[in-house]
Motif scaffolding. Structure first.
Motif, PDB file in Angstrom:
ATOM      1  N   THR A  18      -2.951  49.298  69.391  1.00 42.22           N
ATOM      2  CA  THR A  18      -3.705  49.685  68.198  1.00 42.22           C
ATOM      3  C   THR A  18      -4.855  48.716  67.982  1.00 42.22           C
ATOM      4  O   THR A  18      -4.754  47.528  68.306  1.00 42.22           O
ATOM      5  N   GLY A  19      -5.949  49.211  67.436  1.00 37.79           N
ATOM      6  CA  GLY A  19      -7.084  48.358  67.103  1.00 37.79           C
ATOM      7  C   GLY A  19      -8.389  49.114  67.269  1.00 37.79           C
ATOM      8  O   GLY A  19      -8.717  49.547  68.381  1.00 37.79           O
ATOM      9  N   GLY A  63      -1.670  45.304  64.687  1.00 37.22           N
ATOM     10  CA  GLY A  63      -1.402  46.043  63.454  1.00 37.22           C
ATOM     11  C   GLY A  63      -0.088  45.744  62.760  1.00 37.22           C
ATOM     12  O   GLY A  63       0.393  46.566  61.976  1.00 37.22           O
ATOM     13  N   ASP A 106      -7.189  52.054  64.137  1.00 35.68           N
ATOM     14  CA  ASP A 106      -6.359  51.609  63.010  1.00 35.68           C
ATOM     15  C   ASP A 106      -6.349  52.654  61.896  1.00 35.68           C
ATOM     16  O   ASP A 106      -6.951  52.473  60.827  1.00 35.68           O
ATOM     17  N   ASP A 144      -3.264  46.944  58.892  1.00 28.38           N
ATOM     18  CA  ASP A 144      -2.054  46.730  59.701  1.00 28.38           C
ATOM     19  C   ASP A 144      -0.986  47.747  59.284  1.00 28.38           C
ATOM     20  O   ASP A 144      -0.147  47.480  58.427  1.00 28.38           O
ATOM     21  N   GLU A 182     -11.185  47.918  67.180  1.00 31.15           N
ATOM     22  CA  GLU A 182     -12.160  47.070  67.884  1.00 31.15           C
ATOM     23  C   GLU A 182     -11.988  47.133  69.400  1.00 31.15           C
ATOM     24  O   GLU A 182     -12.756  46.538  70.142  1.00 31.15           O
TER      25      GLU A 182
HETATM   26 MG    MG Z   1      -5.473  45.049  64.716  1.00 28.48          MG
END
Ligand code: MG
Ligand code: AMP
Length: 398
Positions: free
Chosen positions: A183-184, A250, A226, A257, A186
């Protein structure tokens, strides 16, 4: 927050086992053995020659001997060796009746192919533990001996033992399927264009490799932004298709998160979510419906270490094996000090001339530090200082 030992116990008391399957011998490499291996034969199965030479009677060694037969490997001798006689014999061949020793070909002289004279030193043949150059029947393995215990991680040398014991097929633990979600918002996959504010996804690929290395089957679900809804959906799918689901990122206290909430929405009961360990404090472990989930903080060293400390032993235990990391005691080459001892700390080290030295390490994002070392040490909870010279356990990371 609970100590690591408590988290480990909780996790291990929730292991569920995979089934077993029979696979061809060569395919069992790196699997976990699911049956005890018993030998159906003696090894060696007969007294056999350890050398190329002549099979004879030690008491005849001072006389010239008559060669009555040649015995290659795999051939059953036909003639009995009696006084003054010998048989030419090859390594691995069966010892003929009447012979009690082998003289090696390098220590003989022959005037013709029918005659041979021993030229070596006779005394070792009459000493205590006399030299015989014979491998005696059953000296290595006796029929019915337990050769390997179930739970062994099968390495090439175990394949040899299995073959010797006659196992053409081997009963092994079925490998668990392990779903991997990163997850992310970015994150960008390697090979894709990296724009500003983005970073490359290293955890996803590291986790695939770690799962393979631990004997699991990785199933990769890629990068998930996210967003609570999206993460929940991918977790649902991964839970459906796997025994274990690993989620990186997260799990901390930030506004984005969402992972613990997404796990709960999927019916996963979180059994711990804060462990007194560094790196990786917010690691989550939960179970539901005979599936296990690990939510790991996204910093690459945290993910790496939490996999080593928790996920790897869990995967092994699912296959009926007790994972014991390689560790050995060495003295610390320099004192280690820290201000905050509220967590157990795992740090990368190097070994130089038999002593341990901490590596330059900037914290849980610094994966290069782990990659440049094969070893870590633990600074226990509550310990602020370890003196130079103290013997401590170094753990091999492989
Ligand atoms: Mg993250
Ligand atoms: P998080 O646990 O999501 O708060 O992430 C903690 C830190 O790890 C942040 O700096 C993230 O950008 C970084 N991070 C998260 N996921 C990954 C990943 N898959 N690969 C590399 N770094 C990551």
């Amino acid at each position: 927050m609970i100590p690591f030992s408590e988290a480990y116990e909780i996790m291990m008391s929730n292991v569920f086992r995979t089934g077993t399957e029979k696979v061809p011998l060569a395919e069992s490499l790196w699997s976990i053995l699911a049956e005890d291996v018993i030998s159906d034969i003696d090894m060696p199965p007969f007294d056999k020659s350890a050398m190329d030479g002549y099979a004879c009677r030690a008491e005849d060694l001072e006389t010239e001997l008559e060669v009555i037969e040649t015995i290659p490997a795999g051939y059953k001798p036909k003639k009995k060796v009696t006084k003054g006689k010998c048989s030419k014999i090859m390594t691995g061949a069966m010892i003929p009746e009447g012979a009690d020793c082998i003289i090696i070909v390098e220590e003989t002289q022959s005037s013709d192919s029918k005659k041979v004279k021993f030229t070596g030193d006779i005394s070792p043949f009459f000493a205590e533990n006399a030299r015989r150059n014979i491998c005696f029947k059953a000296e290595d393995i006796k029929r019915g001996d337990l050769l390997l215990n179930k739970g062994v991680h099968i390495k090439p040398q175990h394949i040899a033992v299995l073959a010797t014991a006659g196992y053409a097929k081997v009963c092994v633990a079925i490998q668990p399927n392990v779903g991997i979600i990163t997850t992310g918002s970015e994150l960008v996959e390697p090979g894709k264009k990296l724009t500003s504010s983005k970073i490359r996804n290293s955890n996803g690929h590291q986790l695939i490799a770690q799962v393979l290395n631990a004997g699991g089957i990785p199933n990769y679900y890629g990068i998930v932004a996210d967003e609570e809804e999206l993460i929940t959906q991918v977790i649902t799918q991964a839970l459906h298709e796997n025994d274990i689901v690993l989620i990186s990122g997260g799990v901390s206290m930030g506004d984005y998160d969402f992972v613990p909430a997404c796990l709960k929405k999927n019916g996963i009961k979180i059994l711990f979510d804060k462990v007194a360990i560094q790196p990786g404090k917010p690691v989550n472990f939960g179970i539901g419906n005979s599936k296990a989930c690990f939510g790991m903080p996204g910093n690459p060293v945290s993910t790496f270490i939490q996999f080593e400390l928790l996920v790897k032993p869990f995967i092994y235990a699912m296959m009926g094996s007790d994972f014991k990391p390689e560790a050995f005691l060495l003295p610390l080459g320099t004192a280690i000090k820290r201000h905050n001892a509220s967590r157990e700390s795992i740090i990368p080290v190097t070994i130089n001339e038999g002593k341990i030295y901490p590596l330059e390490y900037h914290g849980s994002a610094h994966i290069n530090a782990i990659a440049s070392s094969n070893y870590v040490i633990s600074i226990p909870l509550g310990v602020k200082e370890i003196a130079e010279g103290k013997l401590i356990d170094v753990r091999l990371i492989q």
